[in-house]
Design a protein around this motif. Structure first.
Motif, PDB file in Angstrom:
ATOM      1  N   THR A 215       0.875  -1.103   0.037  1.00 23.80           N
ATOM      2  CA  THR A 215       0.158   0.028  -0.050  1.00 23.80           C
ATOM      3  C   THR A 215       0.970   1.170  -0.200  1.00 23.80           C
ATOM      4  OG1 THR A 215      -1.979   1.157   0.901  1.00 23.80           O
ATOM      5  CG2 THR A 215      -0.052   0.170   2.470  1.00 23.80           C
ATOM      6  N   GLY A 216       0.238   2.419   0.078  1.00 25.02           N
ATOM      7  CA  GLY A 216       1.184   3.642  -0.110  1.00 25.02           C
ATOM      8  C   GLY A 216       0.285   4.833   0.355  1.00 25.02           C
ATOM      9  N   HIS A 217       1.167   5.646   1.183  1.00 28.65           N
ATOM     10  CA  HIS A 217       0.871   7.136   1.450  1.00 28.65           C
ATOM     11  C   HIS A 217       1.788   7.862   0.554  1.00 28.65           C
ATOM     12  CE1 HIS A 217       0.493  10.580   4.444  1.00 28.65           C
ATOM     13  NE2 HIS A 217       0.444  10.999   3.097  1.00 28.65           N
ATOM     14  N   LEU A 218       1.151   8.178  -0.572  1.00 27.25           N
ATOM     15  CA  LEU A 218       2.164   8.619  -1.718  1.00 27.25           C
ATOM     16  C   LEU A 218       2.041  10.237  -1.863  1.00 27.25           C
ATOM     17  CD1 LEU A 218       1.293   5.957  -4.427  1.00 27.25           C
ATOM     18  CD2 LEU A 218       3.077   6.094  -2.876  1.00 27.25           C
ATOM     19  N   CYS A 219       2.936  10.887  -2.355  1.00 24.35           N
ATOM     20  CA  CYS A 219       3.157  12.257  -2.790  1.00 24.35           C
ATOM     21  C   CYS A 219       4.013  12.437  -4.188  1.00 24.35           C
ATOM     22  CB  CYS A 219       3.595  13.141  -1.593  1.00 24.35           C
ATOM     23  SG  CYS A 219       3.810  14.768  -2.103  1.00 24.35           S
ATOM     24  N   SER A 220       5.113  11.635  -3.969  1.00 32.07           N
ATOM     25  CA  SER A 220       6.339  12.055  -5.135  1.00 32.07           C
ATOM     26  C   SER A 220       5.764  11.067  -6.157  1.00 32.07           C
ATOM     27  CB  SER A 220       7.623  11.457  -4.736  1.00 32.07           C
ATOM     28  OG  SER A 220       7.593   9.984  -4.221  1.00 32.07           O
ATOM     29  N   VAL A 221       5.034  10.006  -6.176  1.00 31.05           N
ATOM     30  CA  VAL A 221       4.331   9.330  -6.949  1.00 31.05           C
ATOM     31  C   VAL A 221       2.896   9.526  -7.261  1.00 31.05           C
ATOM     32  CG1 VAL A 221       3.918   6.983  -7.901  1.00 31.05           C
ATOM     33  CG2 VAL A 221       6.011   7.519  -6.803  1.00 31.05           C
ATOM     34  N   THR A 222       2.298   9.769  -8.418  1.00 30.48           N
ATOM     35  CA  THR A 222       0.730  10.019  -8.522  1.00 30.48           C
ATOM     36  C   THR A 222       0.162   8.538  -8.374  1.00 30.48           C
ATOM     37  OG1 THR A 222       0.888   9.635 -11.024  1.00 30.48           O
ATOM     38  CG2 THR A 222       1.405  11.770 -10.170  1.00 30.48           C
ATOM     39  N   TYR A 223      -1.143   8.625  -8.332  1.00 32.05           N
ATOM     40  CA  TYR A 223      -1.912   7.443  -8.088  1.00 32.05           C
ATOM     41  C   TYR A 223      -1.939   6.639  -9.599  1.00 32.05           C
ATOM     42  CZ  TYR A 223      -4.040   8.944  -3.758  1.00 32.05           C
ATOM     43  OH  TYR A 223      -4.156   9.057  -2.391  1.00 32.05           O
ATOM     44  N   ARG A 224      -1.997   7.390 -10.708  1.00 38.01           N
ATOM     45  CA  ARG A 224      -1.873   6.410 -11.945  1.00 38.01           C
ATOM     46  C   ARG A 224      -0.540   5.889 -11.963  1.00 38.01           C
ATOM     47  NH1 ARG A 224      -4.946   7.497 -16.642  1.00 38.01           N
ATOM     48  NH2 ARG A 224      -6.899   8.838 -16.282  1.00 38.01           N
ATOM     49  N   GLU A 225       0.777   6.320 -11.711  1.00 36.83           N
ATOM     50  CA  GLU A 225       1.829   5.908 -11.606  1.00 36.83           C
ATOM     51  C   GLU A 225       2.072   4.606 -10.530  1.00 36.83           C
ATOM     52  OE1 GLU A 225       4.346  10.107 -12.747  1.00 36.83           O
ATOM     53  OE2 GLU A 225       4.334   9.484 -10.663  1.00 36.83           O
ATOM     54  N   ALA A 226       1.495   4.899  -9.560  1.00 37.73           N
ATOM     55  CA  ALA A 226       1.523   3.705  -8.352  1.00 37.73           C
ATOM     56  C   ALA A 226       0.691   2.655  -9.055  1.00 37.73           C
ATOM     57  CB  ALA A 226       0.899   4.194  -7.215  1.00 37.73           C
ATOM     58  N   ALA A 227      -0.378   2.856  -9.902  1.00 40.00           N
ATOM     59  CA  ALA A 227      -1.165   1.791 -10.316  1.00 40.00           C
ATOM     60  C   ALA A 227      -0.195   1.023 -11.197  1.00 40.00           C
ATOM     61  CB  ALA A 227      -2.415   2.339 -10.990  1.00 40.00           C
ATOM     62  N   ASP A 228       0.433   1.888 -12.305  1.00 40.03           N
ATOM     63  CA  ASP A 228       1.182   1.219 -13.136  1.00 40.03           C
ATOM     64  C   ASP A 228       2.275   0.381 -12.655  1.00 40.03           C
ATOM     65  OD1 ASP A 228      -0.317   2.472 -15.291  1.00 40.03           O
ATOM     66  OD2 ASP A 228       1.092   4.307 -15.304  1.00 40.03           O
ATOM     67  N   ALA A 229       2.647   0.549 -11.380  1.00 41.39           N
ATOM     68  CA  ALA A 229       3.398  -0.062 -10.732  1.00 41.39           C
ATOM     69  C   ALA A 229       3.287  -1.381 -10.166  1.00 41.39           C
ATOM     70  CB  ALA A 229       4.294   0.802  -9.597  1.00 41.39           C
ATOM     71  N   GLY A 230       1.744  -1.445  -9.838  1.00 38.29           N
ATOM     72  CA  GLY A 230       1.238  -2.537  -9.516  1.00 38.29           C
ATOM     73  C   GLY A 230       0.642  -2.602  -7.995  1.00 38.29           C
ATOM     74  N   ILE A 231       0.828  -1.247  -7.506  1.00 36.65           N
ATOM     75  CA  ILE A 231       0.321  -1.308  -6.031  1.00 36.65           C
ATOM     76  C   ILE A 231      -0.976  -1.651  -5.701  1.00 36.65           C
ATOM     77  CG2 ILE A 231      -0.815   1.061  -5.976  1.00 36.65           C
ATOM     78  CD1 ILE A 231       1.132   1.825  -3.463  1.00 36.65           C
ATOM     79  N   ASP A 232      -1.236  -2.221  -4.560  1.00 39.60           N
ATOM     80  CA  ASP A 232      -2.703  -2.790  -4.124  1.00 39.60           C
ATOM     81  C   ASP A 232      -3.551  -1.896  -3.650  1.00 39.60           C
ATOM     82  OD1 ASP A 232      -1.787  -5.867  -4.654  1.00 39.60           O
ATOM     83  OD2 ASP A 232      -0.206  -5.097  -3.339  1.00 39.60           O
ATOM     84  N   ASP A 233      -2.923  -0.943  -2.961  1.00 34.05           N
ATOM     85  CA  ASP A 233      -3.958   0.013  -2.132  1.00 34.05           C
ATOM     86  C   ASP A 233      -3.363   1.276  -2.133  1.00 34.05           C
ATOM     87  OD1 ASP A 233      -5.889   0.644  -0.285  1.00 34.05           O
ATOM     88  OD2 ASP A 233      -4.930  -0.019   1.450  1.00 34.05           O
ATOM     89  N   LEU A 234      -4.222   2.431  -1.802  1.00 30.50           N
ATOM     90  CA  LEU A 234      -3.555   3.665  -1.801  1.00 30.50           C
ATOM     91  C   LEU A 234      -4.256   4.178  -0.481  1.00 30.50           C
ATOM     92  CD1 LEU A 234      -4.324   4.801  -5.339  1.00 30.50           C
ATOM     93  CD2 LEU A 234      -2.302   4.802  -4.300  1.00 30.50           C
TER      94      LEU A 234
END
Length: 462
Positions: A215-234
């Motif tokens: 999962t991720g609490h993101l800022c440097s990476v956008t949600y689309r970019e995280a989805a492309d990386a295969g993240i499971d949860d935001l």
């Protein structure tokens, strides 16, 4: 997926947990009770729930129920039984000053259970091995608490500066951290605000090879970019989203705090741009975690959190000062973004997205384990979810995400007897979620009052 790690027996009870147990018998019949099963189905009044050897043996009308010989029978007329809460952004640490977090594994695990939480994921780790070990102690019966999906220390790049977080220098570090902590028993991973796209991708791939989620609490990476990386949860649903920050540099955290909240507050959840992002996440099976409780503490005009009396007096007083200052902040960006964040979560769910829920008892403090979990359910209802939808999000959705939906998260014969007895009807008044009278974890009934009293005035020490 995380293994269920359960047997057909009741949860073990060690000498240190015995004083918190009210019901410990092989067969229990809960009669004349209202059942909310966690699937979203309508409540069923006048039911009998039979628990045998730690699992739900049967559920049916009390008038025709067959109660096994020798069963301990509890008449629960006027009460409601719901599944044990499954909360997925929890912590076993709490801010204690000077940018440092105290290890509260002992007190918080008891408070989570007292609040009706029977399964939880720790959403980031400042305590190293202790969260993994407390989970094992609970499983043995040496400690009282929920089943724990223990997240490893954060996956974080340069920039944040926490003195309890190891900084990843490159993708090799990301892979090694995942492999090291998976070997030690971590069952989830969390990416943090300054991770790079490349490091996130490597970490996700390494975790997925182990059957574990990121999962991720993101800022440097956008949600689309995280989805492309295969993240499971935001984490934090759309409060942490950077996708609509103008001219955002790649791999750079910008727009945190007020800027991010102002950006989100200007969005229309029904707009083509936002709906396109929703679809992008949904198509890639990315869930979002609602953590409205922590954002409520940032928002003027919101009530003082419950449960502060269990904290050390210094921590309670410190939070009271912060709360008072928040109420005076007439320029807070959360005056607009809090309601919009609620609307975004509801819109994502209506679009077909998976919403799960947690509390995040960090930030500036004020969120106490157990009490805050009950508040999280109430805030889902305030967001526009029906009480039945809010209960499903807080139970079966979380269990399914954790890979445990076959053993917990709903009241179905054959599943673990993880359930909560409430005084009142949460469908008529969601605040009944606070009236926890008994918490069954794998068939053992724990006394919430005894658990709370064991830590009153001490949470913050351990």
């Amino acid at each position: 997926m995380v293994g269920s790690g359960v047997s057909a027996q009741r949860a073990p009870i060690g000498p240190a947990t015995r004083s918190y147990v009210r019901v410990d018998t092989a067969v229990v019949a809960l009669t004349n009770v209202r059942v909310i099963d966690g699937t979203g189905a309508a409540p069923r009044d006048g039911q009998t729930v039979v628990i045998r050897d730690g699992r739900i043996a049967s559920i049916g009308p009390a008038a025709s129920a067959s109660i096994p010989a020798g069963a301990v029978t509890m008449d629960l007329a006027g009460k409601t039984v719901i599944p044990g809460l499954v909360m997925v952004h929890e912590h076993l640490y709490y801010p204690v000053g000077a940018g440092t977090y105290g290890n509260l594994t002992e007190s918080f695990t008891r408070l989570y259970l007292a609040g009706g939480v029977t399964s939880m994921r720790t959403g980031g780790n400042m305590n190293g091995i202790s969260e993994i070990l407390i989970g094992k102690s609970i499983a043995r019966g040496d400690k009282a608490g929920p089943w724990i999906d223990a997240t490893a220390p954060y996956l974080e790049g340069p920039g944040m500066g926490f003195n309890q977080v190891q900084i990843l220098r490159d993708t090799t570090d990301a892979r090694k951290l995942v492999e090291y902590w998976a070997d030690l028993g971590a069952t989830s991973f969390k990416a943090y605000m300054n991770i790079s796209r490349a490091a996130l991708k490597v970490a996700v791939d390494a975790a997925h090879k182990r059957g574990l989620k990121v999962t991720g609490h993101l800022c440097s990476v956008t949600y689309r970019e995280a989805a492309d990386a295969g993240i499971d949860d935001l984490e934090h649903a759309f409060f942490a989203m950077n996708d609509f920050v103008p001219n955002k540099p790649v791999d750079t955290c910008v727009g945190r705090g007020g800027a991010a909240q102002n950006t989100m507050a200007a969005l229309d959840p029904a707009s083509p741009e936002v709906q396109a992002l929703f679809k992008y996440l949904i198509d890639r099976n990315v869930a979002v975690t609602s953590t409205l409780t922590i954002f409520e503490t940032f928002t003027p005009g919101r009530p003082l959190p419950r449960g502060l009396d269990v904290l050390l007096p210094q921590l309670r007083d410190e939070y009271q000062r912060r709360h008072d200052a928040t109420q005076r902040n007439t320029q807070s960006p959360y005056l607009k973004s809090f309601a919009k964040g609620m609307a975004m979560e509801r819109a994502f769910a209506k679009a077909g997205g998976t919403v799960i829920v947690g509390t995040d008892p960090t930030g500036g403090g004020g969120l106490v384990a157990g009490f805050s979990n009950q508040r999280a359910v109430e805030l889902l209802v305030e967001s526009g979810f029906s009480p039945l939808e809010a209960i499903r999000i807080s139970t079966l959705n979380g269990a399914t995400y954790l890979g445990r939906g076959d053993v917990t998260g709903s009241l179905v014969p054959g599943k673990l007897a993880d359930l909560v007895v409430l005084d009142g009807n949460p469908v008529q008044d969601i605040t009944a979620i606070r009236n926890v009278e008994l918490v069954f974890k794998q068939g053992v009934g724990f006394d919430p009052k005894a658990l709370i009293e064991s830590v009153r005035g001490k949470a913050g020490l351990w």
